[in-house]
Scaffold this motif. Structure first.
Motif, mmCIF file in Angstrom:
data_model
loop_
_atom_site.group_PDB
_atom_site.id
_atom_site.type_symbol
_atom_site.label_atom_id
_atom_site.label_comp_id
_atom_site.label_asym_id
_atom_site.label_seq_id
_atom_site.Cartn_x
_atom_site.Cartn_y
_atom_site.Cartn_z
ATOM 1 N N MET A 108 5.181 -3.391 -1.849
ATOM 2 C CA MET A 108 4.185 -3.941 -2.778
ATOM 3 C C MET A 108 3.308 -2.807 -3.313
ATOM 4 S SD MET A 108 1.463 -7.020 -2.093
ATOM 5 C CE MET A 108 2.803 -8.131 -1.713
ATOM 6 N N ASP A 109 3.001 -2.900 -4.605
ATOM 7 C CA ASP A 109 2.092 -1.949 -5.240
ATOM 8 C C ASP A 109 0.661 -2.312 -4.863
ATOM 9 O OD1 ASP A 109 0.654 -0.250 -6.815
ATOM 10 O OD2 ASP A 109 1.769 -0.674 -8.653
ATOM 11 N N ASP A 110 -0.082 -1.313 -4.375
ATOM 12 C CA ASP A 110 -1.445 -1.592 -3.937
ATOM 13 C C ASP A 110 -2.349 -2.009 -5.095
ATOM 14 O OD1 ASP A 110 -1.069 -1.273 -1.297
ATOM 15 O OD2 ASP A 110 -2.094 0.653 -1.089
ATOM 16 N N GLU A 111 -2.119 -1.453 -6.269
ATOM 17 C CA GLU A 111 -3.005 -1.744 -7.394
ATOM 18 C C GLU A 111 -2.716 -3.116 -7.990
ATOM 19 O OE1 GLU A 111 -2.740 1.398 -10.179
ATOM 20 O OE2 GLU A 111 -3.624 2.909 -8.836
ATOM 21 N N GLU A 112 -1.463 -3.378 -8.250
ATOM 22 C CA GLU A 112 -1.116 -4.647 -8.900
ATOM 23 C C GLU A 112 -0.877 -5.771 -7.895
ATOM 24 O OE1 GLU A 112 2.145 -4.000 -11.485
ATOM 25 O OE2 GLU A 112 1.118 -2.456 -12.682
ATOM 26 N N LYS A 113 -0.689 -5.412 -6.627
ATOM 27 C CA LYS A 113 -0.451 -6.402 -5.573
ATOM 28 C C LYS A 113 0.763 -7.276 -5.879
ATOM 29 C CE LYS A 113 -4.173 -5.124 -3.400
ATOM 30 N NZ LYS A 113 -4.103 -4.354 -2.141
ATOM 31 N N THR A 114 1.772 -6.647 -6.423
ATOM 32 C CA THR A 114 3.000 -7.379 -6.749
ATOM 33 C C THR A 114 4.166 -6.765 -5.997
ATOM 34 O OG1 THR A 114 3.374 -5.956 -8.673
ATOM 35 C CG2 THR A 114 2.186 -8.035 -9.045
ATOM 36 N N LEU B 206 7.841 -5.266 -5.316
ATOM 37 C CA LEU B 206 8.763 -4.488 -6.136
ATOM 38 C C LEU B 206 10.197 -4.849 -5.780
ATOM 39 C CD1 LEU B 206 7.023 -0.994 -5.914
ATOM 40 C CD2 LEU B 206 6.781 -2.718 -7.712
ATOM 41 N N TYR C 230 1.699 2.628 -1.980
ATOM 42 C CA TYR C 230 2.493 1.415 -1.794
ATOM 43 C C TYR C 230 2.411 0.979 -0.324
ATOM 44 C CZ TYR C 230 4.438 2.864 -6.281
ATOM 45 O OH TYR C 230 4.579 3.256 -7.603
#
Length: 254
Positions: A77-83, A85, A113
């Motif tokens: 998961m991307d820390d900034e977008e919280k989505t 991958l 991440y």
């Protein structure tokens, strides 16, 4: 002393060989690769992709055990977008091979991440051909296994040699004791004490003193027997000398 030196030499040589194999294996595993998450560092955590790793392929090695492929889960998961991958999972038919990855993330943009997994994982950023790296990875793991075996043998073999050496020494001492063994003297009964020997001598002297007294008694008995025999013979002669007349014969018969 020489055996102890030999045992120490075997141990040192075994450790040196183990270190060589471990170093070669680690070198092959790290060739053209940068570790993002240390080997089996946990089931969840985070890693950072900087600009130097922007175009590198990120692959994941999982803790492989029998039958764990279908149920294994890994997410990034991307820390900034919280989505989450997208990740590619290796087919379970190839999951357990030595020269394959279990998950491939691909390339990532610089950033931080996080990941979660069903079991321990190792995340690596590969620079260059992934297949070539996987071959080196499999060979490196094999060399590390050999190094681990030599490390164990460097302690086990000297221990066995030491035990064999001690048993050999014990057997040699045993033979020496057998060679110097002396048969015990047979038991001949208790020895006579001085007082017992003196009593026996006194008893023998008394017996010797009594023997002369026994001879006169024997002579008297012989004389009496001789006298009785002579009286019987004299009476017989008188009977033979008597007349054969009727008168004397009748008296004799009476």
């Amino acid at each position: 002393m020489e055996k102890a030196k030999l045992i120490r030499l075997v141990r040192v040589i075994g450790v040196i060989i183990a270190i060589v194999f471990l170093a070669l294996g680690a070198g092959l595993i790290e060739t053209n690769a940068n570790g993002l998450v240390n080997h089996w560092d946990g089931t969840n955590g985070s890693f950072t992709v900087d600009e130097s790793r922007e175009n590198q392929t990120i692959i994941v090695f999982t803790e492989v055990s029998s039958g764990n492929c279908p149920e294994f889960r890994f997410e990034v998961m991307d820390d900034e977008e919280k989505t989450p991958l997208p990740v590619e999972k290796k087919d379970c038919s190839e999951w357990y091979a030595d020269d394959v990855w279990q998950y491939r993330i691909g390339t990532l943009e610089p950033g931080r991440y996080t990941f979660t997994a069903s079991d321990d994982v190792s995340i690596v950023a590969v620079n260059g051909d992934v297949d070539e790296y996987l071959e080196n990875y499999a060979l490196g793991n094999g060399l590390e296994d050999i190094g681990t075996c030599f490390c164990c043998l460097s302690f086990v073999v000297p221990f066995i040699l030491g035990r064999m050496s001690s048993q050999t020494m014990d057997s040699s001492h045993h033979f020496e004791l057998n060679d110097s063994f002396v048969m015990p003297t047979p038991y001949e009964g208790p020895s006579e004490s001085p007082s017992t020997a003196l009593d026996a001598e006194d008893h023998g002297a008394e017996s010797a003193t009594e023997e002369p007294d026994a001879e006169p008694a024997t002579e008297v008995e012989d004389e009496e027997s001789t006298a009785e025999v002579q009286d019987v013979e004299a009476a017989t002669e008188k009977e033979d000398e008597q007349p054969d007349g009727a008168f004397w014969g009748g008296l004799n018969n009476d």
